[in-house]
Design an enzyme around this catalytic site. Sequence first.
Site, PDB file in Angstrom:
ATOM      1  CG  ASP A 160      45.289  28.836  39.376  1.00 41.68           C
ATOM      2  OD1 ASP A 160      44.333  28.129  39.730  1.00 41.68           O
ATOM      3  OD2 ASP A 160      46.082  28.526  38.481  1.00 41.68           O
ATOM      4  CD  GLU A 161      41.401  27.228  36.133  1.00 47.61           C
ATOM      5  OE1 GLU A 161      40.397  27.086  35.423  1.00 47.61           O
ATOM      6  OE2 GLU A 161      41.986  26.302  36.687  1.00 47.61           O
TER       7      GLU A 161
HETATM    8 MG   LIG Z   1      46.698  27.824  36.599  1.00 46.79          MG
END
Ligand SMILES: [Mg+2]
Length: 369
Positions: free
Chosen positions: A104-105
């Site tokens: 998620d990054e």
């Molecule tokens: Mg995050």
Amino acid sequence: MHVRKIIHIDMDAFYASVELREQPQLRGKPVVVAWDGPRSVICAASYEARRFGLHSAMSVATAKRLCPQAVYIAPHFDLYRQVSQQIHQIFAQYTDLIEPLSLDEAYLDVTRNHQHIPYAVDVARRIRADIAAQTGLTASAGIAPNKFLAKIASDWRKPNGQFALPPQKVAAFLETLPLAKIPGVGKVTLQKMNALGMHTAGDLRAFERGELLNHFGRYGYRLYDLARGNDERPVKPSRERLQISTEITLPEDLPLAEISRHLPHLGDDLWEQVTRKKIQARSVTLKLKTADFRIITRSLTYSSALPDAASLQQAAATLIRRIPRQHDDAFRLIGIGVGHLMPAGQQQSLWHEEENEPQTSESDQSEAV
Ligand SMILES: [Mg+2]
């Protein structure tokens, strides 16, 4: 000097947000993503759950005490990975220089972007709008001349916000930046810094390189640069990995006993990848990062492929027991990986352990942040 435009994109409470998207009737309720088990820890907590003091890496037992009414959902890593790929495709419409940090990054270098958008803040806004439109999820962004500052900035307007640090604002921003916001500064380092009278990155600037080396080892050099807003690390596009692995960085440094509670869900995640990719693995590696950024690895190689998730768990547990106990040790990261890979389906009957020399190596500090 050539000024870069780096964006750090971070999905908001990613696993929990995906679950809320799948089950919209849960909106407004505290939602926790975690395996069910006496020793399991939270993988992700929704913003509603955070209001009760819940956060990732907290034990589920504690969470259930603090917030018994929360909805506990087992993680669906397969789905998170699908969404992650979708987001990656959005990034690719803007730049080829994409460095994922986790599902998620990611860091993006948009100095030259495919759409020829002059301002990086506009690129970030467009990417976040694309993510919202295509996945129904929100992301936050930090925009800065380097990775270090972009990562801090993405946290500044969370959730669903963005924050830009143009070069001319960096010095003033760092002056009052609390030291705990610097990636790599955990509880132990912070205590040491406070004892030396430092509380902000501005305070850190009063120390010479040599002094910081004495106090913090090689990480001291990195701190010297970061206090001045310097970070030359390029955005490195990811390559295919030779080993399959999964790891988790904790928001705070913890003793080994606590960090090893992550093994069951790391093991499940890893085994899911092994079976989905239709491969077999003969070796297992445990990776730990200490509070002072040493990387410790231990591995085991077997003469035949790991037969199931339980054997993977067992191998990881064996490796954990081989870590020498020093009672003041604190750890910030735990990961496991499998290697000696081959396509699934090749039958082998033996199940013997051949042990590798334990290895302990110094980490590359540039990887640490
Ligand atoms: Mg995050």
